[in-house]
Motif scaffolding. Structure first.
Motif, mmCIF file in Angstrom:
data_model
loop_
_atom_site.group_PDB
_atom_site.id
_atom_site.type_symbol
_atom_site.label_atom_id
_atom_site.label_comp_id
_atom_site.label_asym_id
_atom_site.label_seq_id
_atom_site.Cartn_x
_atom_site.Cartn_y
_atom_site.Cartn_z
ATOM 1 N N GLU A 238 0.827 -1.197 0.000
ATOM 2 C CA GLU A 238 0.000 0.000 0.000
ATOM 3 C C GLU A 238 0.869 1.258 0.000
ATOM 4 O O GLU A 238 0.632 2.185 -0.786
ATOM 5 N N THR A 239 1.883 1.280 0.854
ATOM 6 C CA THR A 239 2.782 2.436 0.913
ATOM 7 C C THR A 239 3.516 2.607 -0.416
ATOM 8 O O THR A 239 3.646 3.733 -0.930
ATOM 9 N N ASN A 332 10.817 -1.372 17.434
ATOM 10 C CA ASN A 332 12.020 -1.276 16.607
ATOM 11 C C ASN A 332 11.783 -1.767 15.182
ATOM 12 O O ASN A 332 12.560 -2.531 14.622
ATOM 13 N N LEU A 333 10.697 -1.307 14.576
ATOM 14 C CA LEU A 333 10.272 -1.826 13.278
ATOM 15 C C LEU A 333 10.943 -1.113 12.110
ATOM 16 O O LEU A 333 11.133 0.098 12.125
ATOM 17 N N ILE A 334 11.240 -1.876 11.090
ATOM 18 C CA ILE A 334 11.900 -1.391 9.883
ATOM 19 C C ILE A 334 10.996 -0.414 9.121
ATOM 20 O O ILE A 334 9.778 -0.546 9.108
ATOM 21 N N ARG A 335 11.592 0.561 8.481
ATOM 22 C CA ARG A 335 10.853 1.570 7.722
ATOM 23 C C ARG A 335 10.465 1.043 6.331
ATOM 24 O O ARG A 335 11.154 0.197 5.755
ATOM 25 N N PRO A 336 9.372 1.585 5.733
ATOM 26 C CA PRO A 336 8.956 1.166 4.396
ATOM 27 C C PRO A 336 10.054 1.323 3.348
ATOM 28 O O PRO A 336 10.223 0.448 2.481
ATOM 29 N N GLU A 337 10.783 2.428 3.409
ATOM 30 C CA GLU A 337 11.820 2.670 2.404
ATOM 31 C C GLU A 337 12.819 1.532 2.352
ATOM 32 O O GLU A 337 13.235 1.085 1.272
ATOM 33 N N LEU A 415 1.415 8.204 5.466
ATOM 34 C CA LEU A 415 1.275 7.168 4.443
ATOM 35 C C LEU A 415 1.546 7.765 3.076
ATOM 36 O O LEU A 415 2.290 7.197 2.270
ATOM 37 N N TYR A 416 0.964 8.947 2.791
ATOM 38 C CA TYR A 416 1.207 9.612 1.515
ATOM 39 C C TYR A 416 2.681 9.967 1.350
ATOM 40 O O TYR A 416 3.217 9.938 0.241
#
Length: 457
Positions: A238-239, A332-337, A415-416
């Protein structure tokens, strides 16, 4: 003899006139309005932008000066109730000298500026602004200014002694956040600067109202997975897909405009060949402090209610950052990028620059939920306003039907912008709103949020 009598009479008349003139000058009141307070808050915001403070640290810088001013104001206005005994470890401020000529509005501004000065780097900028005020006040009524300043400084010392015990100093010497792990779900530094995680020990900071940093711990985010039909991977897609859509739409994209409006990244670095330059802007907390100012001005809130609104809002924002940062460095979650570049498209870039700390929950979502909830309590539901906060950074005005609709937009902007997944936004917003309701429940600052009254001078 007659000549001498005339001279004596003339001298007597002149003496009486001089004394009368002096007394008149002495009795002049130093006029302080809410605009003086707005300008002081704006000045401190400008210094924070210049000095580049991270969002959590900036929230602390807003919080303590407002509390200092509020506590002084309570001594001059019986409608408002001291925060002593309501926020953690705050004891009553010194009592004013009843024989002194104290202007409590002047004293409140003195306390605000003196506490604010201790929390920033560019003290000279505060000094220049402060000294210009001091000079003008002294010219109006030297005695009242002296007595008011003396009291304001006494309260400022009391507040700085209190804030020095919030564990901020200790966190400056704690170890950096370690990213050495083989766990693919864990946060990793992101482009373009690959900075260390900011403020990994912010959970140690003493909150103002909440019982502990973990009191409003959100539900767990979807488990990390690269399997196509799992909730986590669907959020990643989605991201990614929204980012692709915005890229196709270009500058006319409403989603792009929303993302840029709520960016609120205090340090965005740009790399062009061997050159690197930074763009400095306000933080998420500063944006909501700006909205507080807009609401005060729209309702023509007086000096006392203006301080009340800023103080209650800044307390909610500061506690929201403590709550959010507690979860960020726990999950400590990983980023979308990072996920998208490693597993979907190595050339994909988010609309906004990914800030240097773990993903869950979204800081802007938590802070926006908390601030909007408190501002709604102060100014009411369905409070329509034009948000001009970002105009100084070249962005157009956006209009909102209420504080909550603004918070919703601030949250979805992440999100955008390509820097968060859906869960961090939705659950972060809920986390902030729950915290904001708790602040309202715990703090008894006034029996009548909308009333105004004259200050005892």
């Amino acid at each position: 003899m007659r000549f001498m009598n005339k001279i004596c009479k003339s001298i007597l008349v002149l003496g009486i006139a001089f004394c009368f003139s002096t007394c008149q000058k002495e009795e002049k009141e130093i006029i302080i309005t809410q605009e003086h307070y707005h300008r002081s808050v704006d000045m401190l915001t400008g210094v924070m932008v210049h000095d580049i403070f991270s969002p959590p640290v900036a929230s602390r810088i807003y919080n303590y000066p407002n509390i200092a001013a509020y506590e002084v104001m309570c001594k001059g206005n019986t409608m408002y109730t001291s925060l002593s005994g309501q926020v953690h470890d705050l004891s009553p401020i010194p009592e004013p000298d009843t024989t002194a000529s104290i202007n409590f509005r002047v004293a409140a501004l003195v306390a605000y500026l003196e506490v604010g000065k201790t929390l920033i780097f560019s003290e000279d900028k505060v000094d220049i602004y402060r000294d210009s005020l001091y000079t003008s006040w002294g010219k109006v009524n030297e005695r009242s200014f002296h007595d008011s300043k003396t009291y304001g400084l006494a309260v400022a010392k009391h507040i700085t002694d209190w804030l020095d015990k919030d564990k901020y100093a200790q966190t400056r010497t704690m170890p950096k956040f370690s990213v050495h792990t083989d766990d693919p779900a864990r946060w990793q530094p992101t482009p373009p600067d690959y900075m260390d995680g900011i403020e990994p020990h912010w959970r140690e900071i003493r909150p103002a109202v909440i019982d502990s940093a973990s009191q409003f711990r959100p539900a767990k985010h979807p488990d990390f997975s690269l399997e196509k039909d799992t909730p986590f991977y669907k959020e990643v897609l989605e991201t990614f897909e929204i980012g692709q859509q915005i890229k196709k739409e270009g500058e006319t994209s409403e989603k792009l405009q929303i993302a840029q409006f709520w960016d609120c990244n205090p340090y965005v670095s740009t790399h062009k060949g061997h050159l690197m330059f930074a763009t400095k802007k306000i933080t998420p907390g500063a944006h909501w402090i700006g909205i507080c100012k807009i609401a005060c001005k729209k309702t023509n809130a007086d000096f006392e209610k203006t301080i009340y609104a800023y103080t209650k809002t800044s307390i909610a924002i500061a506690d929201a950052f403590i709550s959010c940062w507690d979860e960020k460095y726990r999950s400590n979650l990983i980023r979308p990028e990072t996920v998208i570049n490693q597993h979907i498209d190595e050339n994909w870039q988010p609309v906004l620059q990914t800030p240097p700390f773990p993903e869950y929950t979204s800081g802007h979502s938590v802070v926006s939920g908390a601030a909007a909830t408190v501002l709604t309590d102060i100014f009411g539901e369905n409070f329509e306003f034009n948000d001009t906060t970002e105009v100084q950074y070249g962005l157009p005005i956006r209009s909102f039907r209420s504080f909550n609709t603004a918070a919703d937009e601030a949250a979805i902007s992440r999100l955008y912008g390509g820097i968060h997944y859906r869960a961090a936004i939705d659950l972060g917003l809920a986390q902030g709103k729950a915290l904001g309701k708790y602040v309202i429940k715990k703090l008894r600052m006034t029996d009548n949020n909308s009333a105004t009254s004259s200050t005892k001078q």
